[in-house]
Scaffold this motif. Structure first.
Motif, mmCIF file in Angstrom:
data_model
loop_
_atom_site.group_PDB
_atom_site.id
_atom_site.type_symbol
_atom_site.label_atom_id
_atom_site.label_comp_id
_atom_site.label_asym_id
_atom_site.label_seq_id
_atom_site.Cartn_x
_atom_site.Cartn_y
_atom_site.Cartn_z
ATOM 1 N N HIS A 71 -1.775 24.726 -9.608
ATOM 2 C CA HIS A 71 -2.151 23.346 -9.259
ATOM 3 C C HIS A 71 -1.993 23.005 -7.781
ATOM 4 O O HIS A 71 -2.168 21.852 -7.387
ATOM 5 N N GLY A 72 -1.646 23.980 -6.947
ATOM 6 C CA GLY A 72 -1.613 23.708 -5.515
ATOM 7 C C GLY A 72 -0.348 23.013 -5.050
ATOM 8 O O GLY A 72 0.609 22.821 -5.797
ATOM 9 N N PHE A 73 -0.366 22.582 -3.784
ATOM 10 C CA PHE A 73 0.858 22.117 -3.122
ATOM 11 C C PHE A 73 0.933 20.620 -2.897
ATOM 12 O O PHE A 73 1.989 20.108 -2.511
ATOM 13 N N ALA A 74 -0.133 19.873 -3.103
ATOM 14 C CA ALA A 74 -0.106 18.442 -2.762
ATOM 15 C C ALA A 74 0.977 17.700 -3.527
ATOM 16 O O ALA A 74 1.647 16.809 -2.988
ATOM 17 N N ARG A 75 1.185 18.062 -4.779
ATOM 18 C CA ARG A 75 2.144 17.341 -5.624
ATOM 19 C C ARG A 75 3.583 17.513 -5.147
ATOM 20 O O ARG A 75 4.461 16.746 -5.547
ATOM 21 N N ASP A 76 3.831 18.521 -4.305
ATOM 22 C CA ASP A 76 5.196 18.808 -3.837
ATOM 23 C C ASP A 76 5.453 18.320 -2.419
ATOM 24 O O ASP A 76 6.496 18.624 -1.839
ATOM 25 N N ASN A 77 4.521 17.581 -1.851
ATOM 26 C CA ASN A 77 4.650 17.115 -0.470
ATOM 27 C C ASN A 77 4.703 15.589 -0.396
ATOM 28 O O ASN A 77 4.153 14.889 -1.248
ATOM 29 N N HIS A 78 5.368 15.107 0.647
ATOM 30 C CA HIS A 78 5.472 13.667 0.853
ATOM 31 C C HIS A 78 4.181 13.119 1.477
ATOM 32 O O HIS A 78 3.636 13.691 2.424
ATOM 33 N N PHE A 79 3.729 12.008 0.952
ATOM 34 C CA PHE A 79 2.588 11.273 1.483
ATOM 35 C C PHE A 79 3.119 10.075 2.268
ATOM 36 O O PHE A 79 4.181 9.530 1.955
ATOM 37 N N VAL A 80 2.359 9.652 3.269
ATOM 38 C CA VAL A 80 2.714 8.443 4.012
ATOM 39 C C VAL A 80 1.845 7.298 3.531
ATOM 40 O O VAL A 80 0.712 7.499 3.060
ATOM 41 N N VAL A 81 2.387 6.096 3.627
ATOM 42 C CA VAL A 81 1.612 4.902 3.271
ATOM 43 C C VAL A 81 0.737 4.531 4.461
ATOM 44 O O VAL A 81 1.237 4.242 5.545
ATOM 45 N N LYS A 82 -0.559 4.546 4.233
ATOM 46 C CA LYS A 82 -1.526 4.286 5.299
ATOM 47 C C LYS A 82 -1.951 2.813 5.328
ATOM 48 O O LYS A 82 -2.134 2.233 6.402
ATOM 49 N N GLU A 83 -2.114 2.237 4.163
ATOM 50 C CA GLU A 83 -2.454 0.819 4.028
ATOM 51 C C GLU A 83 -1.763 0.292 2.783
ATOM 52 O O GLU A 83 -1.534 1.034 1.828
ATOM 53 N N ARG A 84 -1.477 -1.018 2.793
ATOM 54 C CA ARG A 84 -0.810 -1.583 1.625
ATOM 55 C C ARG A 84 -0.967 -3.092 1.588
ATOM 56 O O ARG A 84 -0.888 -3.759 2.625
ATOM 57 N N ASP A 85 -1.208 -3.620 0.391
ATOM 58 C CA ASP A 85 -1.029 -5.034 0.131
ATOM 59 C C ASP A 85 -0.426 -5.170 -1.264
ATOM 60 O O ASP A 85 -0.005 -4.167 -1.853
ATOM 61 N N SER A 86 -0.363 -6.362 -1.805
ATOM 62 C CA SER A 86 0.366 -6.559 -3.059
ATOM 63 C C SER A 86 -0.284 -5.856 -4.246
ATOM 64 O O SER A 86 0.407 -5.480 -5.200
ATOM 65 N N ARG A 87 -1.608 -5.631 -4.178
ATOM 66 C CA ARG A 87 -2.329 -5.076 -5.322
ATOM 67 C C ARG A 87 -2.920 -3.700 -5.069
ATOM 68 O O ARG A 87 -3.565 -3.137 -5.960
ATOM 69 N N SER A 88 -2.737 -3.150 -3.892
ATOM 70 C CA SER A 88 -3.286 -1.823 -3.613
ATOM 71 C C SER A 88 -2.449 -1.118 -2.560
ATOM 72 O O SER A 88 -1.750 -1.756 -1.758
ATOM 73 N N VAL A 89 -2.541 0.210 -2.571
ATOM 74 C CA VAL A 89 -1.841 1.011 -1.568
ATOM 75 C C VAL A 89 -2.617 2.306 -1.374
ATOM 76 O O VAL A 89 -3.163 2.869 -2.328
#
Length: 283
Positions: A71-89
């Protein structure tokens, strides 16, 4: 730190590690599996840049061999929050020195979560930031909590289907298939269905599946952008994974060349690939 988004109907919580959905609930019910490691310690991992297992956990690109686990490596790495509001991220993960050792491509992977009324939308974007064609596969792996008697639950496919599943052998997709008995478009659930691991559907007419308890629908998974589907659980576990996929495990006859892998996407330099699915609560 986990990120929570909410509206008047639902609350979703996402762990930046793998940008993994760990909770989706309304005022009285939790719909995502709790991640009890006694059965399976995950909730809803991202599958990227492969789906499933490579033959010998290895692929070849431009004459070089690379190792990559299931299944690859994405699931084991930290993501950064690029945009966010109360109902979406929007979460973002980009190639780096470590990923290039396994996967020699420059990319950005984004996952946007959006709540709209009683539906959670999950939208993926893959950006090819390099100067060569990027081969990849992409998939989702949400596990839904099924408390109580597992056999009280069933699936309803959007269309009447002849359910033909590819058979797994040593985690690879074999040329063997088997037919799953169903009542028109309804499939009663039992752990016996998963004695040989996941059900793998390379082709379905349906693009929506409904989860039912005692014949009462409570949740839809809509997967219009994904051509393949996996359904899976662990022995005696109180959850079910409904997995929209673009790609799947290698066949046992695989050449090992990444660009020739079944279901692979070939993304042109400077272009982006978009796909999404949604979880709709019916209660």
């Amino acid at each position: 730190m986990n990120v929570t988004i909410t509206n008047e109907f639902l609350t979703a919580t996402i762990n930046p590690l793998g940008a993994e959905l760990i909770s989706l609930k309304d005022s009285s019910n939790e719909y995502i599996w709790e991640g009890n490691p006694e059965f399976w310690g995950k909730h809803s991992p991202i599958l990227f840049p492969i789906v499933g297992t490579l033959k010998d956990n290895t692929y070849t690109y431009e004459g070089n061999d690379y190792n990559m686990t299931r299944h690859g490596f994405a699931r084991d790495n930290h993501f950064v929050v690029k945009e966010r509001d109360s109902r979406s991220v929007v979460f973002s993960f980009s190639s780096n020195e470590e990923t290039l050792k396994q996967y020699p491509f420059t990319f950005e992977l984004e996952l946007k979560y959006t709540l709209k009324e009683k539906t959670l939308h999950l939208d993926y974007t893959v950006n090819n930031l390099g100067d060569k064609i990027q081969p990849f596969a992409l998939g989702a792996h949400p596990a839904f909590a099924l408390p109580g008697n597992f056999e009280d639950y069933s699936l309803t496919f959007e269309k009447e289907e002849e359910l033909i599943s590819s058979q797994l052998e040593n985690d690879l997709v074999s040329e063997k298939t088997f037919k799953i008995e169903s009542d028109k478009n309804k499939l009663a659930l039992s752990h016996k269905l998963f004695e040989n691991d996941a059900l793998i559907f390379k082709t379905l007419i349906s693009k929506k599946i409904t989860l039912n308890k005692l014949d009462t629908p409570f949740l839809n998974v809509n997967f219009h952008d994904f051509p393949h589907l996996g359904i899976w659980t662990k022995t005696n576990a109180p959850f079910l994974c409904i997995e929209p996929w673009q790609g799947y495990s290698d066949p046992s006859t695989s050449t090992g060349k990444l660009e020739d892998k079944e279901g692979i996407v070939l993304l042109t330099p400077g272009k982006e690939y978009n796909a999404g699915f949604s979880i709709e609560i019916l209660r």
